[in-house]
Design a protein around this motif. Structure first.
Motif, PDB file in Angstrom:
ATOM      1  N   HIS A 346      65.096  17.548  41.468  1.00 38.06           N
ATOM      2  CA  HIS A 346      64.096  17.854  42.488  1.00 38.06           C
ATOM      3  C   HIS A 346      62.759  18.262  41.893  1.00 38.06           C
ATOM      4  CE1 HIS A 346      66.950  17.901  45.981  1.00 38.06           C
ATOM      5  NE2 HIS A 346      67.791  17.972  44.963  1.00 38.06           N
ATOM      6  N   ASN A 347      62.705  18.382  40.585  1.00 33.37           N
ATOM      7  CA  ASN A 347      61.418  18.657  39.926  1.00 33.37           C
ATOM      8  C   ASN A 347      60.521  17.421  39.916  1.00 33.37           C
ATOM      9  OD1 ASN A 347      61.954  21.436  39.020  1.00 33.37           O
ATOM     10  ND2 ASN A 347      63.521  20.487  37.733  1.00 33.37           N
ATOM     11  N   LEU A 354      62.940  14.012  51.438  1.00 32.24           N
ATOM     12  CA  LEU A 354      64.294  13.924  51.988  1.00 32.24           C
ATOM     13  C   LEU A 354      64.642  12.500  52.396  1.00 32.24           C
ATOM     14  CD1 LEU A 354      66.946  15.157  52.936  1.00 32.24           C
ATOM     15  CD2 LEU A 354      65.803  15.834  55.072  1.00 32.24           C
ATOM     16  N   ASN A 355      63.659  11.773  52.926  1.00 35.20           N
ATOM     17  CA  ASN A 355      63.936  10.387  53.326  1.00 35.20           C
ATOM     18  C   ASN A 355      64.350   9.539  52.123  1.00 35.20           C
ATOM     19  OD1 ASN A 355      63.520  10.772  56.016  1.00 35.20           O
ATOM     20  ND2 ASN A 355      61.566   9.687  56.135  1.00 35.20           N
ATOM     21  N   VAL A 356      63.750   9.805  50.986  1.00 39.19           N
ATOM     22  CA  VAL A 356      64.131   9.070  49.770  1.00 39.19           C
ATOM     23  C   VAL A 356      65.555   9.428  49.371  1.00 39.19           C
ATOM     24  CG1 VAL A 356      63.672   8.755  47.311  1.00 39.19           C
ATOM     25  CG2 VAL A 356      61.766   8.806  48.940  1.00 39.19           C
ATOM     26  N   GLU A 406      70.326  -1.215  55.549  1.00 39.84           N
ATOM     27  CA  GLU A 406      69.239  -1.341  56.522  1.00 39.84           C
ATOM     28  C   GLU A 406      68.693   0.027  56.901  1.00 39.84           C
ATOM     29  OE1 GLU A 406      67.793  -4.184  57.275  1.00 39.84           O
ATOM     30  OE2 GLU A 406      69.215  -5.007  55.813  1.00 39.84           O
ATOM     31  N   LYS A 407      69.591   0.983  57.052  1.00 39.36           N
ATOM     32  CA  LYS A 407      69.159   2.358  57.331  1.00 39.36           C
ATOM     33  C   LYS A 407      68.358   2.894  56.150  1.00 39.36           C
ATOM     34  CE  LYS A 407      69.349   6.474  59.379  1.00 39.36           C
ATOM     35  NZ  LYS A 407      68.639   6.772  60.653  1.00 39.36           N
ATOM     36  N   ALA A 408      68.792   2.570  54.928  1.00 39.62           N
ATOM     37  CA  ALA A 408      68.083   3.017  53.733  1.00 39.62           C
ATOM     38  C   ALA A 408      66.670   2.438  53.691  1.00 39.62           C
ATOM     39  CB  ALA A 408      68.861   2.619  52.487  1.00 39.62           C
ATOM     40  N   GLU A 551      73.017  17.534  54.968  1.00 37.81           N
ATOM     41  CA  GLU A 551      71.791  17.004  55.566  1.00 37.81           C
ATOM     42  C   GLU A 551      70.644  16.969  54.550  1.00 37.81           C
ATOM     43  OE1 GLU A 551      70.510  15.880  58.505  1.00 37.81           O
ATOM     44  OE2 GLU A 551      72.520  15.607  59.290  1.00 37.81           O
ATOM     45  N   ASP A 552      70.610  17.965  53.659  1.00 46.56           N
ATOM     46  CA  ASP A 552      69.455  18.109  52.766  1.00 46.56           C
ATOM     47  C   ASP A 552      69.646  17.422  51.412  1.00 46.56           C
ATOM     48  OD1 ASP A 552      66.828  19.152  52.561  1.00 46.56           O
ATOM     49  OD2 ASP A 552      67.549  20.724  51.225  1.00 46.56           O
ATOM     50  N   LEU A 553      70.890  17.161  51.048  1.00 47.98           N
ATOM     51  CA  LEU A 553      71.229  16.379  49.855  1.00 47.98           C
ATOM     52  C   LEU A 553      70.613  16.893  48.546  1.00 47.98           C
ATOM     53  CD1 LEU A 553      71.110  12.726  51.239  1.00 47.98           C
ATOM     54  CD2 LEU A 553      73.114  14.064  50.627  1.00 47.98           C
TER      55      LEU A 553
END
Length: 593
Positions: A346-347, A354-356, A406-408, A551-553
Motif C-alpha cells: 500500500h506504499n 480500492l477499485n484497483v 468484466e467487473k474488473a 471489502e477493503d482488501l
C-alpha cells in the motif's frame, strides 16, 4: 507477541494439504469424515484418530514396515527431519520464517504451552495467578528448569528477556505494543532503566502488570514467549543496544530438548540432545534438520535419507498413493491454522486505489490456479482467518470475489485507467504495470505466475514477476517498508496463533504490517475486539472486522489448506497431532522402533 510466522511459497506448496479423501472400503471404521474422498482407484486408506483430541486427524499407516531401507534401519542415534531452508535466525524472539521457528522450537522451551485442544497449559512456569482487575499476572517457575549448561532458569532471565524485547533497537516481531506492559515505553525510550510493570519477587517468582487488560493477555505468554539466558545473552547487554545480540543468531544457547551443534547454510542444522532438559533427556541423541525441496523430497524418503517430512509434502491423491506404495511410510493430516495470500504494498500509489485492488481480486482466476496446481484440493478464501479458529465467521457475512474479468475492467475504468494502444491501461501518463515478487524455486509459481500474467493482461494490467529466494523476498519487504525498495505484489503466507487478534498485521502501526496498510475502521475494530473480554461479543466484533477487511482488501487472499507430517515406520511418538500441537512440541518423546 510474535503472532505470525512467514512461510515461503515453496513451503506452502510442498505443505499444501487440502481437502483430501480416502478410497471407499468395506471397512466401516476406515473413515468417518465425509470431506475426504480420494477415488477408489487410488487405493489409499486413511483413518480417523481415536484419541481424546485427534478424532479429526487423518492417518495414513505403513502397510509394509518391513520394507524400511537398510540405511534408515541402521541409523539408530540420529533423527533427520526435512524442512525448507531456514534463514539462519536462531533466536525465537527474532525469527521471521516458520523454518527458523521449527529449529528454534527444538532448542527453546516456552513460558506456557498450547495443548492439543488449543487451550493454554503450563510450561516452564505453572499457570499464573491473575489479579482481580486482570492487569497483573504472577508466575511461579518450576523447580528443575535449567539452561543447556545446567544453570538454573530464574526470574532474572525473564526480566532480561523483557528488557531485550522492549529495547528501542529490538527488531523482532513480539507484539510489545498490544501487550502494553506498564512502563515499557519508558524503558524503550531510555527514560527508565527498569520496566515498571515487571517485578522480581524471588528467583522463582515474578509478576507482569499491564497498563490495561485485554482478552489476549494470557496468549502472549504461551508458546512464543521463550526466554533468553541472562548469563549468556545479557552478559554484555547495554540498554539501547539490543541489536548487539544478533551475534548469537548463528550460535544459539537455549533450554529446549536439543542444543545447537552446527549450521550449514542451505544444507542442514545439527543439534544434540540436551541432558539438562526439564522434561527429560530426548530418546534420540542427535537431531538433524535437513533442507529439502520439491524435486528431491520423495527420493530422500524413498532412500531412507530423511525420517520425517515436516509439512513439506502436499496432500494430493497422487502423493498419498506414492507414499502408501513405499510401504514403510506413515502420515498424519490436520487442518492448518493459517492462510496464504498475495501481499499488496500500500506504499505504492497505484495500490492505494480500492477499485484497483478490487479489480485485482475479481480479475484473478484463483480457483483455476488451485485446480491447476493441486487438482482442486484447496479452498479459496476471502478473509485472513483459518476455519480452525473459533472466530471464523459465517460465509455469508463477508464479501467473496468470484472470477469476473468484466467487473474488473469496469472498476479500472471507474478508477480512470484507460486502455492504451498496446492494450495496457494508462492514467496520467503512467502505465498500469505491477512488480510481483515470488520465492524460487517454487512449483506453485509455475502455475500462478502465468495465470496472473494472462488474467491481468486480459483486463489491461501488465505484471512483471521477479523470482528470488524466500529470505531475499522477506528482506525486500523490509526494505520496501523503509522506502528502499519498490514492488506492488508478493506471494506469501501466515501461520497463526490460537488467538484471532491480528493487530500486529493489519493495524496501522502493527509490528508485522510491512505493507503500509492503514484503515481507521479496522484499527478500531481490532482495538475493540482485543479489549472485549466476552468471547461471544468478541466473535461478533471479528465478524465485523472480517467484513471490513474483505471489502477493503489489504491483501488478495488465496487459500486455506491442511498440513501433513510424513514419517518413517521406525519413528514412534508422532501420533495425536492437532492444528494446535504436533510432534515438534514433544521431540523428547520421539523414539525409533
Amino acid at each position: 507477541m510474535k503472532k505470525r510466522k512467514l512461510i515461503s511459497i515453496l513451503g506452502l506448496v510442498l505443505g499444501f494439504m487440502f481437502v483430501v479423501s480416502s478410497c471407499s472400503s468395506s471397512d466401516s471404521s476406515q473413515l468417518d469424515n465425509p470431506d475426504f474422498t480420494i477415488q477408489p482407484s487410488d487405493n489409499v486408506v486413511l483413518t480417523n484418530g481415536t484419541g481424546n483430541y485427534d478424532r479429526e486427524t487423518l492417518y495414513l499407516s505403513a502397510m509394509l514396515p518391513e520394507t524400511l531401507p537398510v540405511n534408515s534401519a541402521n541409523r539408530k542415534d540420529t533423527l533427520i527431519i526435512g524442512i525448507i531452508s531456514p534463514n539462519g535466525v536462531f533466536n525465537p524472539l527474532l525469527e521471521e520464517s516458520q523454518y527458523d521457528s521449527d529449529v528454534n522450537d527444538a532448542m527453546w522451551a516456552p513460558l506456557l504451552e498450547i495443548n492439543y485442544d488449543g487451550t493454554i497449559i503450563e510450561g516452564l512456569a505453572y499457570m499464573p495467578e491473575i489479579s482481580e482487575d486482570g492487569k497483573t499476572y504472577t508466575f511461579t517457575l518450576k523447580d528443575d528448569i535449567k539452561w543447556q549448561d545446567g544453570t538454573p532458569i530464574t526470574s532474572q532471565d525473564f526480566d532480561f528477556t523483557f528488557k531485550y524485547i522492549m529495547d528501542k533497537t529490538y527488531t523482532g516481531r513480539f507484539e510489545r505494543e498490544t501487550l502494553n506492559v506498564l512502563g515499557w515505553e519508558a524503558y524503550r525510550d531510555g527514560t527508565s532503566t527498569e520496566i515498571e510493570g515487571f517485578k522480581i519477587i524471588d528467583d522463582k517468582t515474578f509478576s507482569i502488570t499491564m497498563a490495561s487488560p485485554n482478552a489476549k493477555t494470557l496468549a502472549y505468554f504461551s508458546k512464543d514467549l521463550k526466554p533468553l539466558a541472562k548469563h549468556v545473552y545479557g552478559a554484555d547487554y547495554v540498554q539501547g543496544n539490543a541489536k548487539d545480540l544478533d551475534k548469537f543468531n548463528r550460535n544459539p544457547f537455549g533450554n529446549g530438548a536439543y542444543k545447537f551443534v552446527s549450521y550449514k547454510d542451505g544444507e542442514e542444522v545439527t543439534l544434540v540432545a540436551n541432558e539438562n532438559y526439564y522434561k527429560g533427556v530426548p530418546k534420540i541423541k542427535n537431531l538433524v534438520f535437513r533442507v529439502v525441496n520439491e524435486t528431491n523430497q520423495m527420493l530422500l524418503l524413498e532412500n531412507g535419507d530423511v525420517d520425517i517430512m515436516a509439512g513439506t509434502v502436499s496432500v494430493t491423491a497422487e502423493n498419498l498413493s506414492l507414499l502408501q506404495q513405499l510401504g514403510f511410510i506413515n502420515a498424519n493430516i490436520v487442518e492448518y491454522l493459517g492462510y496464504g495470500y498475495v501481499a499488496i504494498n500500500h506504499n505504492e500509489p497505484i495500490m492505494q486505489d480500492l477499485n484497483v485492488r478490487k479489480a485485482l481480486a475479481y480479475g484473478l482466476d484463483r480457483s483455476s490456479v488451485v485446480e491447476a496446481a493441486f487438482g482442486g484440493q484447496a479452498n479459496v478464501i476471502d478473509i485472513p482467518q483459518s476455519t480452525v479458529s473459533w472466530a471464523y465467521p459465517e460465509e455469508g457475512d463477508y464479501t467473496h470475489y468470484e472470477y469476473n474479468p468484466e467487473k474488473a475492467k469496469q472498476l479500472l475504468e471507474e478508477a480512470g485507467w484507460k486502455v492504451g494502444s498496446d492494450g495496457i491501461r494508462e492514467k496520467d501518463g503512467v502505465k498500469l504495470s505491477l512488480k510481483f515478487l515470488a520465492s524460487s524455486p517454487n512449483p506453485v509459481n509455475d502455475v500462478l505466475v502465468p495465470v496472473m500474467i494472462d488474467n491481468y493482461k486480459a483486463i489491461g494490467i501488465e505484471l512483471k514477476a521477479e523470482q528470488m529466494e524466500f529470505r531475499t523476498l522477506v528482506d525486500k519487504q523490509s526494505e520496501a517498508k523503509e522506502g528502499k525498495f519498490s514492488y506492488h505484489l508478493a506471494f506469501l503466507a501466515w501461520s497463526l496463533d490460537i488467538d484471532p487478534d491480528s493487530t500486529s498485521t493489519f493495524a496501522s502501526n502493527g509490528a508485522n504490517n510491512k505493507v503500509g496498510y492503514s484503515n481507521p475502521t479496522v484499527d478500531k475494530l481490532l482495538n475493540d475486539a482485543l479489549n472485549e473480554m466476552d468471547t461471544t461479543k468478541r466473535k461478533e466484533l471479528y465478524a465485523q472486522l472480517y467484513k471490513e477487511i474483505s471489502e477493503d482488501l489489504p491483501y488478495l487472499f488465496l487459500y486455506q489448506r491442511k498440513d501433513m507430517n510424513v514419517y518413517s515406520s521406525k519413528v514412534k511418538g508422532m501420533e495425536g497431532g492437532t492444528p494446535y500441537r504436533s510432534f515438534k512440541d514433544e521431540l523428547e518423546k520421539i523414539s525409533f522402533e
